[in-house]
Structures are given as C-alpha cells and as structure tokens.
Design a protein around this motif. Sequence first.
Motif, short mmCIF file in Angstrom:
data_model
loop_
_atom_site.label_atom_id
_atom_site.label_comp_id
_atom_site.label_asym_id
_atom_site.label_seq_id
_atom_site.Cartn_x
_atom_site.Cartn_y
_atom_site.Cartn_z
N ARG A 132 -2.35 53.75 4.87
CA ARG A 132 -2.90 53.44 3.43
C ARG A 132 -3.33 51.77 3.61
NH1 ARG A 132 1.95 55.96 -0.33
NH2 ARG A 132 0.98 57.98 0.01
N ILE A 133 -2.74 51.07 4.56
CA ILE A 133 -3.10 49.80 4.79
C ILE A 133 -4.75 49.72 5.35
CG2 ILE A 133 -2.81 47.65 6.17
CD1 ILE A 133 0.18 47.77 5.73
N GLN A 134 -4.74 50.52 6.41
CA GLN A 134 -5.86 50.87 7.06
C GLN A 134 -7.12 51.26 6.18
OE1 GLN A 134 -6.10 53.96 9.84
NE2 GLN A 134 -8.00 53.38 10.91
N PHE A 135 -6.97 52.15 5.19
CA PHE A 135 -7.76 52.80 4.45
C PHE A 135 -8.18 51.89 3.18
CE2 PHE A 135 -8.44 57.86 5.26
CZ PHE A 135 -8.62 57.48 6.50
N ASN A 136 -7.15 51.08 2.89
CA ASN A 136 -7.72 50.20 1.93
C ASN A 136 -8.26 48.63 2.40
OD1 ASN A 136 -6.99 51.17 -0.62
ND2 ASN A 136 -4.92 50.82 -0.22
N ALA A 137 -8.12 48.53 3.82
CA ALA A 137 -8.70 47.08 4.58
C ALA A 137 -10.20 47.14 4.42
CB ALA A 137 -8.19 47.20 5.87
N THR A 138 -11.04 48.23 4.50
CA THR A 138 -12.45 48.05 4.47
C THR A 138 -12.81 48.02 3.21
OG1 THR A 138 -12.56 50.55 4.22
CG2 THR A 138 -12.62 49.47 6.29
N LEU A 139 -12.26 48.46 2.01
CA LEU A 139 -12.53 48.11 0.80
C LEU A 139 -12.13 46.83 0.52
CD1 LEU A 139 -13.12 48.90 -2.18
CD2 LEU A 139 -10.77 49.65 -2.46
N ASN A 140 -11.10 46.18 0.69
CA ASN A 140 -10.62 44.92 0.60
C ASN A 140 -11.71 44.02 1.14
OD1 ASN A 140 -8.58 45.60 -0.99
ND2 ASN A 140 -7.22 45.27 0.72
N ALA A 141 -11.99 44.03 2.21
CA ALA A 141 -13.03 43.20 2.93
C ALA A 141 -14.45 43.30 2.34
CB ALA A 141 -13.28 43.64 4.34
N GLU A 142 -14.91 44.24 1.84
CA GLU A 142 -16.17 44.35 1.01
C GLU A 142 -16.13 43.71 -0.24
OE1 GLU A 142 -19.11 47.89 1.98
OE2 GLU A 142 -17.12 48.96 2.33
N LEU A 143 -15.08 43.85 -1.02
CA LEU A 143 -14.91 43.31 -2.16
C LEU A 143 -14.61 41.78 -2.04
CD1 LEU A 143 -12.15 45.63 -3.81
CD2 LEU A 143 -14.44 45.09 -4.66
N GLU A 144 -13.97 41.42 -1.16
CA GLU A 144 -14.27 39.73 -1.00
C GLU A 144 -15.72 39.42 -0.58
OE1 GLU A 144 -11.91 37.48 -1.42
OE2 GLU A 144 -10.83 39.26 -2.27
N ALA A 145 -16.60 39.98 0.27
CA ALA A 145 -17.55 39.72 0.34
C ALA A 145 -18.70 39.57 -0.63
CB ALA A 145 -18.38 40.49 1.79
N ILE A 146 -18.53 40.61 -1.48
CA ILE A 146 -19.20 40.84 -2.68
C ILE A 146 -18.77 39.56 -3.97
CG2 ILE A 146 -19.84 42.02 -4.83
CD1 ILE A 146 -19.69 44.51 -2.94
N LYS A 147 -17.45 39.51 -3.84
CA LYS A 147 -16.93 38.39 -4.55
C LYS A 147 -17.75 36.85 -4.32
CE LYS A 147 -12.34 36.18 -6.26
NZ LYS A 147 -10.98 36.19 -6.11
N LEU A 148 -17.65 36.62 -2.99
CA LEU A 148 -18.40 35.40 -2.61
C LEU A 148 -19.77 35.45 -3.10
CD1 LEU A 148 -18.01 32.65 -0.80
CD2 LEU A 148 -18.82 34.19 0.94
N GLY A 149 -20.56 36.63 -2.82
CA GLY A 149 -21.91 36.49 -3.53
C GLY A 149 -21.97 36.26 -4.75
N ILE A 150 -20.88 36.89 -5.73
CA ILE A 150 -20.97 36.57 -7.12
C ILE A 150 -20.50 35.03 -7.55
CG2 ILE A 150 -19.51 37.21 -9.29
CD1 ILE A 150 -19.39 40.13 -8.29
N ILE A 151 -19.59 34.66 -6.75
CA ILE A 151 -19.26 33.29 -7.04
C ILE A 151 -20.64 32.11 -6.95
CG2 ILE A 151 -17.81 31.29 -6.11
CD1 ILE A 151 -15.63 33.15 -5.60
N LEU A 152 -21.14 32.49 -5.70
CA LEU A 152 -22.32 31.61 -5.21
C LEU A 152 -23.52 31.99 -6.22
CD1 LEU A 152 -21.86 31.98 -1.52
CD2 LEU A 152 -21.31 29.88 -3.00
N ARG A 153 -23.67 33.08 -7.05
CA ARG A 153 -24.66 33.74 -7.84
C ARG A 153 -25.76 33.86 -6.91
NH1 ARG A 153 -23.35 33.51 -12.95
NH2 ARG A 153 -25.37 32.78 -13.83
#
Length: 339
Positions: free
Chosen positions: A244-265
Amino acid sequence: MGLIEQVLTFLGGGPRAWPPPRLSLALQGGGSFGAFTAGVLDRLLDEPDVDFDAVSGASAGAVNAVLLASGLIEGRAAAKARLEQFWKRMSQSTAFLPKASLASLMSAAPFLHLLSLSPYQFNPFNLDPLRDALAAEIDFAELRAKAPMKLLIGATRVRDGKLRIFEASELTVESVLASACLPLIHHTVEIAGEPYWDGGYAANPPLIPLVHTSDAAHLLVVQVTPTASERLPKTREIERRLERIQFNATLNAELEAIKLGIILRATPKMRRLRIGRISAQDEFAGLENESPADLGREFLDRLWQSGRGAVETWLAEAGPLGPREGRTAAEGWLWGGAS
C-alpha cells in the motif's frame, strides 16, 4: 486548513458552477477496492449537468475508466449498467487480484510450497477470466472510434520501469490487461513486442499526464488504496502494508509536483486548476483491515454504496454554497482556486 491551502483559496478565482459542468477523473487501482470507484462513477452519472473531459486510470482504475467510456457511447444509463454488470461478473471470479494477493490466498500451511512459484508455473495456460469479462462488456473497436472523453490508461514498461500511456485511439483488451498485470499473479502482457506490468508501479493513477491533457478546471482523484494504518504490522500484514505504501507513493509524488505548480501559479492552466480527492478509507470504516483480493458479493456491494455516499458528501461539502456544519469548504479539495 493549512496556511498554504488558505492562501491558495484566497488567490483562486475558478468557475463557480456546482457541480462542475466539466470534470476530469484520476482513478487509482487497488484490486476489488475498485468497486468503490465504480460506485463513485455510478453516482456522478446521476448528475446530468456533469460531463467528463478526461479520465486516467491504472489497474482497477483503468478497468473502470474504459467501462465508463464505453458505456457513455450509448448514454448514462448504459454506462451505469455496464459498471454494475462487470462488477457482478467479477464477484464470481478470482481473476482480478491485486499485488501480493497470491500470498494472502495461499498462506495456509498446505499451500506454502506454492509461494515460490511464478504464474508461469501455477497457471501455465495463462487462464484469465478478466480478459473474458472485458471482452464481454466492451466493444474496443467502437471505443477507439467513438470514445466520448480523453482516456489515459497507464501501464509500466518492464524493461525500464517507465510509464506507458495508452490513449483512446489505441486501446485494446491487451492494453487494459497490461495496466492490470500483476506479475506475481498474471503472465506478462506483451504489446507490439514490448512487455508490460501493472500501471500502478509507475503511476497510480497517471496524474501529471492527466493535468497536461485535460481542459477541465476541476480534477477529481478517486483514491482506493488505504493510506493510514493504526497498528504496526508484525506478521504477513507487513507485505500488505509495503504494497500500500508503494501503490500510494507515486500518487503522493505527483500530487506534490502539481501542488508546487499551483503554488507558483506556473501556467494559466495551473492558476485555474482545482484538485479534489475522494478517499475510500475516509468513507469505508476499517478498509485498511480488508483484503483487495476479496471479491465477495456483499463486500463489493458495500464498497459500491460507500462510493456513492462519498460523492454525496463531496457534492454537499466541496461546493461554493458551503459545507455542512462543522466542516470547511476546502476539505473537499486538496489545492486550487476557490470555486
């Protein structure tokens, strides 16, 4: 709500229509927990003013994505019926099993010697009822020609571990089987000479490609793999927790990358993008103690109804008209401009 989320909500100015008239979906894989996603889709299809722009999926999420798309060619009622028929069919089969379920099924002493066998040994004829179920429910030639939304089906390329996206125009039953190919259980799926394994290893589900492809201002992630565990695993539960950690890790990584893009607009798309999440664990009490190999009819029905209930909550609490008492409107969303 954290400081970053408050700032994002203050700065945002996205569309105010609710429910969103155009929605993109990211559907996570997770074996039989995919019945929760089917319930989510079933309830969303009850909203006549919500259309789907793009849908990505891996493994069980990929299966639900193609069922939704193929059904919508004929209309919403057909899509609902197709989802229901498929999951009823799977309740009569043990083909659709998540990673490590072989170990779970064979943990009894008489079967311990089978744990060292590969699927090429314990299933030499490559019997896979999932193939038959997909072929029975989906006309892939029609789907390639008439897909009503953009589709991004993820599989993992074995030779380099990279994500391979299959779009609507190239989808076949092999593409979906590749996305759901757990190598401890199924034979590797080859397409044009290239071997593939379950898409969840590379992206569960494909999220950044979905953001690039989607034209919708609202993106909803349906997460079915439990994230939290209240007790320390000390037995065979260790393997389940690692999975479960493995299968959520890729999602969490992509969410953080997108979050940075949103923060930086960073781009006009990022400035208007709003990402929400529906979590099966939040709606289905004790899901972390359940097995994604459980295809029992009663269990799948409970997951389905929980998925429908989760959408009811999301519609009521994430919109611009405000949440129910005791919650904040931002709780239905991860990040993005206020709607």
